[in-house]
Design an enzyme around this catalytic site. Structure first.
Site, mmCIF file in Angstrom:
data_model
loop_
_atom_site.group_PDB
_atom_site.id
_atom_site.type_symbol
_atom_site.label_atom_id
_atom_site.label_comp_id
_atom_site.label_asym_id
_atom_site.label_seq_id
_atom_site.Cartn_x
_atom_site.Cartn_y
_atom_site.Cartn_z
ATOM 1 N N ASP A 15 75.319 79.695 14.227
ATOM 2 C CA ASP A 15 74.535 80.930 14.154
ATOM 3 C C ASP A 15 73.478 80.849 13.059
ATOM 4 O O ASP A 15 73.806 80.619 11.889
ATOM 5 C CB ASP A 15 75.450 82.119 13.869
ATOM 6 C CG ASP A 15 76.512 82.305 14.944
ATOM 7 O OD1 ASP A 15 76.157 82.751 16.039
ATOM 8 O OD2 ASP A 15 77.684 81.986 14.676
ATOM 9 N N ASP A 31 71.989 77.438 7.435
ATOM 10 C CA ASP A 31 70.954 78.406 7.044
ATOM 11 C C ASP A 31 71.391 79.344 5.926
ATOM 12 O O ASP A 31 70.656 80.272 5.593
ATOM 13 C CB ASP A 31 70.544 79.250 8.258
ATOM 14 C CG ASP A 31 71.638 80.225 8.670
ATOM 15 O OD1 ASP A 31 72.775 79.769 8.921
ATOM 16 O OD2 ASP A 31 71.375 81.436 8.722
ATOM 17 N N ASP A 52 75.874 73.918 11.420
ATOM 18 C CA ASP A 52 76.273 75.296 11.606
ATOM 19 C C ASP A 52 75.706 75.754 12.949
ATOM 20 O O ASP A 52 74.800 75.121 13.494
ATOM 21 C CB ASP A 52 75.708 76.121 10.445
ATOM 22 C CG ASP A 52 75.886 77.607 10.633
ATOM 23 O OD1 ASP A 52 77.019 78.038 10.902
ATOM 24 O OD2 ASP A 52 74.882 78.335 10.517
#
Length: 220
Positions: free
Chosen positions: A9, A170, A7
């Protein structure tokens, strides 16, 4: 492990201040209340249109036409595109960790729900020494995460099977994406959402820092 997908961001880059700043600029321009930057931690992750809908007052979303909402979303996206890297930073140690993985022969790639052109602009800007096999963001002609379709297409194009791959992120969206694709789900504790969320979403393991992340991926 043969390949690692990441990922963007909250995983590779701390983009929160620039994302929040762009959304707040649009809100302020229209006379709507702005949000503390930290509040955007819970708004990001499902693509820019969803982000703007979450940031706007819900009464505005409910009373606006599709065309009016599309114009606000476009305004926010355009503002963000013009202010991509004012405060954005790579998380500590990640460039070194990615170099370790690359030197060990693992293939690396990025899949984000951030718009595709913005994803492709940011990755080489902050990780110029990393040879990513593929970098992909959200496109209108393809489903966003947690749908695994694009991730599986990327893996197939790279010649790797899901069981030999990890997806690193995250958020709960990222862990669901990994599980939906049949990949190892690796959470990071430093991102926008924190360790508790990725554990609750089914992370196979959670890295406390970039060095530990590299150790986990190299020994999986």
């Amino acid at each position: 492990m043969k390949a690692c997908f990441f990922d963007l961001d909250g995983t590779l880059l701390d983009t929160l201040a620039d994302i929040g700043g762009a959304c707040n600029a649009v809100l302020a321009a229209h006379g709507y209340p702005v949000h503390p930057v930290d509040a955007y931690r819970q708004m990001v992750g499902n693509g820019f249109p969803v982000l703007m809908r979450r940031a706007l007052p819900q009464a505005v979303v409910a009373s606006s036409s599709d065309e009016q909402l599309a114009a606000l979303i476009r305004e926010g996206r355009d503002h963000y595109a013009g202010h991509l890297s004012l405060e954005t930073r790579a998380y500590p140690g990640l460039e070194a960790a990615l170099s370790r993985l690359q030197d060990a022969g693992l293939r690396l790639a990025v899949l984000s729900n951030k718009p595709d052109d913005l994803t492709r602009a940011l990755v080489p800007l902050y990780f110029p020494g990393i040879r990513f096999a593929a970098v992909r963001g959200g496109r209108q002609d393809a489903p966003l995460k947690p749908d695994p379709a694009v991730l599986l297409q990327m893996a197939a194009a790279m010649g790797v099977t899901p069981r030999d791959c990890a997806y690193v992120g995250d958020s709960d969206v990222d862990m669901l994406t990994a599980r939906n694709a049949g990949m190892t789900a690796v959470g990071v504790a430093w991102g926008f959402r924190g360790a508790a969320e990725v554990r609750a979403a089914g992370a196979d393991t959670v890295a406390a820092d970039a060095a530990q992340l590299a150790d986990i991926l190299l020994n999986s």
